[in-house]
Design an enzyme around this catalytic site. Structure first.
Site, PDB file in Angstrom:
ATOM      1  N   PRO A 129     -12.686  -1.622   7.206  1.00 41.76           N
ATOM      2  CA  PRO A 129     -12.545  -1.597   8.667  1.00 41.76           C
ATOM      3  C   PRO A 129     -11.498  -0.564   9.092  1.00 41.76           C
ATOM      4  O   PRO A 129     -10.504  -0.349   8.388  1.00 41.76           O
ATOM      5  CB  PRO A 129     -12.088  -3.022   9.002  1.00 41.76           C
ATOM      6  CG  PRO A 129     -12.565  -3.863   7.869  1.00 41.76           C
ATOM      7  CD  PRO A 129     -12.459  -2.982   6.652  1.00 41.76           C
ATOM      8  N   LEU A 130     -11.722   0.055  10.232  1.00 36.77           N
ATOM      9  CA  LEU A 130     -10.844   1.112  10.713  1.00 36.77           C
ATOM     10  C   LEU A 130      -9.910   0.606  11.808  1.00 36.77           C
ATOM     11  O   LEU A 130     -10.273  -0.281  12.586  1.00 36.77           O
ATOM     12  CB  LEU A 130     -11.677   2.274  11.264  1.00 36.77           C
ATOM     13  CG  LEU A 130     -12.775   2.841  10.362  1.00 36.77           C
ATOM     14  CD1 LEU A 130     -13.483   3.984  11.073  1.00 36.77           C
ATOM     15  CD2 LEU A 130     -12.205   3.296   9.028  1.00 36.77           C
ATOM     16  N   LYS A 166       3.856   9.750  18.321  1.00 41.00           N
ATOM     17  CA  LYS A 166       3.192   9.524  17.042  1.00 41.00           C
ATOM     18  C   LYS A 166       1.756   9.052  17.248  1.00 41.00           C
ATOM     19  O   LYS A 166       0.857   9.409  16.475  1.00 41.00           O
ATOM     20  CB  LYS A 166       3.977   8.484  16.228  1.00 41.00           C
ATOM     21  CG  LYS A 166       3.362   8.167  14.860  1.00 41.00           C
ATOM     22  CD  LYS A 166       3.286   9.385  13.968  1.00 41.00           C
ATOM     23  CE  LYS A 166       2.576   9.111  12.633  1.00 41.00           C
ATOM     24  NZ  LYS A 166       3.289   8.142  11.795  1.00 41.00           N
ATOM     25  N   ALA A 197       2.359   9.391   3.001  1.00 41.99           N
ATOM     26  CA  ALA A 197       2.215   8.737   1.702  1.00 41.99           C
ATOM     27  C   ALA A 197       0.744   8.415   1.501  1.00 41.99           C
ATOM     28  O   ALA A 197       0.090   7.881   2.391  1.00 41.99           O
ATOM     29  CB  ALA A 197       3.057   7.464   1.653  1.00 41.99           C
ATOM     30  N   THR A 243      -3.346  -8.272  -4.144  1.00 45.10           N
ATOM     31  CA  THR A 243      -3.756  -7.988  -5.513  1.00 45.10           C
ATOM     32  C   THR A 243      -2.582  -8.147  -6.461  1.00 45.10           C
ATOM     33  O   THR A 243      -1.510  -7.578  -6.240  1.00 45.10           O
ATOM     34  CB  THR A 243      -4.304  -6.550  -5.622  1.00 45.10           C
ATOM     35  OG1 THR A 243      -5.374  -6.395  -4.687  1.00 45.10           O
ATOM     36  CG2 THR A 243      -4.806  -6.263  -7.023  1.00 45.10           C
ATOM     37  N   GLY A 268       0.837  -1.191   0.000  1.00 46.72           N
ATOM     38  CA  GLY A 268       0.000   0.000   0.000  1.00 46.72           C
ATOM     39  C   GLY A 268       0.871   1.240   0.000  1.00 46.72           C
ATOM     40  O   GLY A 268       1.996   1.222  -0.503  1.00 46.72           O
TER      41      GLY A 268
END
Length: 294
Positions: free
Chosen positions: A255-256, A176, A125, A34, A11
């Site tokens: 989903p989070l 962070k 990103a 994928t 990703g």
């Protein structure tokens, strides 16, 4: 001899790391869900094409490697576990490029013989609709100062993705996490970073960050009172269209990572006996936005 490397999860974050390795002449094995012939990264220096193909079956993994950069979200670790089994040997280092302060405990059960190290990812990103990735800043990682981390450092040596080792990694990770936690407000509004220019949202963000800061300190993080203001000021001064991965997931109906980014503050707060009234409201709303029902 240079370490052999695999990237699991091509990703936004995984593509960035793969591109940095490729530019340095160390193209990694790329593993994901994928099938793709190549990856594309657009950065300040231009477009980088990383040759594939993306391997989609753990049987295609090709055996154990020295370093696995695990760049899947916390919600996808179970799905990625077969890749970890296929790519990890007794000496493999798994560097988890993931949000939160619980990376080790989340990933380690899937690789009992490997060495798991957490990281803090400091670069914006963004995945684009065409499958490419837009790197909107300098690529930088922070790792704990351990022997295993030095193996990951060696894998990225000479690339434009810089790595720093932190003796107080816990404080860096919580710093962070506060930044990630306040981004949850974007999910509930459906807005990007420009919303923090509103005085009322900035005040809410500061109150929430102070709550998170109290929990972080109780957990052992050494962070000053200035941190909430620094985070909000950064959001207000940055690009108004800057998003976050949890907002992208919400927009796509995925989903989070609500538990990793926000639920942990509520859980750790209760464990330490610290009141978390904003988390008490925010976390159920994020959980419902992620998991329903309805």
């Amino acid at each position: 001899m240079e370490p052999s490397v695999a990237v699991v999860g091509p990703g936004a974050i995984g593509t960035t790391v793969a591109a940095a390795l490729h530019e340095a002449g160390r193209t990694p094995r790329i593993c994901g869900r994928t099938a793709r012939e190549r990856l594309h990264l657009q950065g300040a220096a231009g477009r980088i094409v990383v040759p594939g193909p993306v391997r989609t079956e753990p049987a295609q993994a090709g055996g154990a490697v020295d370093v696995v950069f695990l760049a899947v979200k916390a919600t996808q670790v179970e799905q990625a576990a077969p890749w970890l089994t296929a790519l990890c040997g007794a000496d493999t280092v798994v560097c988890v490029l993931q949000n939160g302060v619980e990376q080790g405990s989340l990933v380690a059960p899937h690789v009992p013989d490997a060495r798991v190290i957490p990281s803090v990812v400091w670069f914006p990103a963004q995945a684009r609709p065409d499958g490419s990735v837009w790197l909107r800043g300098t690529a930088r990682l922070t790792l704990p100062d351990t022997p295993a981390s030095r193996v990951a450092c060696e894998a990225l040596r000479g690339t434009w993705c810089s790595v720093e080792l932190a003796t107080d990694f816990l404080s860096v990770a919580w710093r962070k996490l506060l930044q990630n936690a306040v981004a949850g407000l974007m999910v509930l509004t459906g807005r990007r970073a420009g919303m923090f220019a509103r005085t009322d949202i900035a005040e809410l963000a500061l109150a929430y960050l102070r709550e998170c800061l109290a929990v972080a300190r109780a957990d052992g993080a050494m962070l000053g009172d200035e941190v909430p203001h620094e985070i909000v000021d950064g959001l207000r001064s940055g690009p108004a269209d800057l998003g976050t991965s949890i907002l992208a997931d919400r927009e796509a109906g995925r989903p989070l990572e609500w538990d990793t980014r926000n639920g942990v503050v509520l859980r750790r707060g209760r464990a330490h006996g610290i009141p978390t009234p904003i988390s008490d409201l925010l976390v159920p709303l994020l959980a419902a936005a992620s998991d329903g029902p309805g």
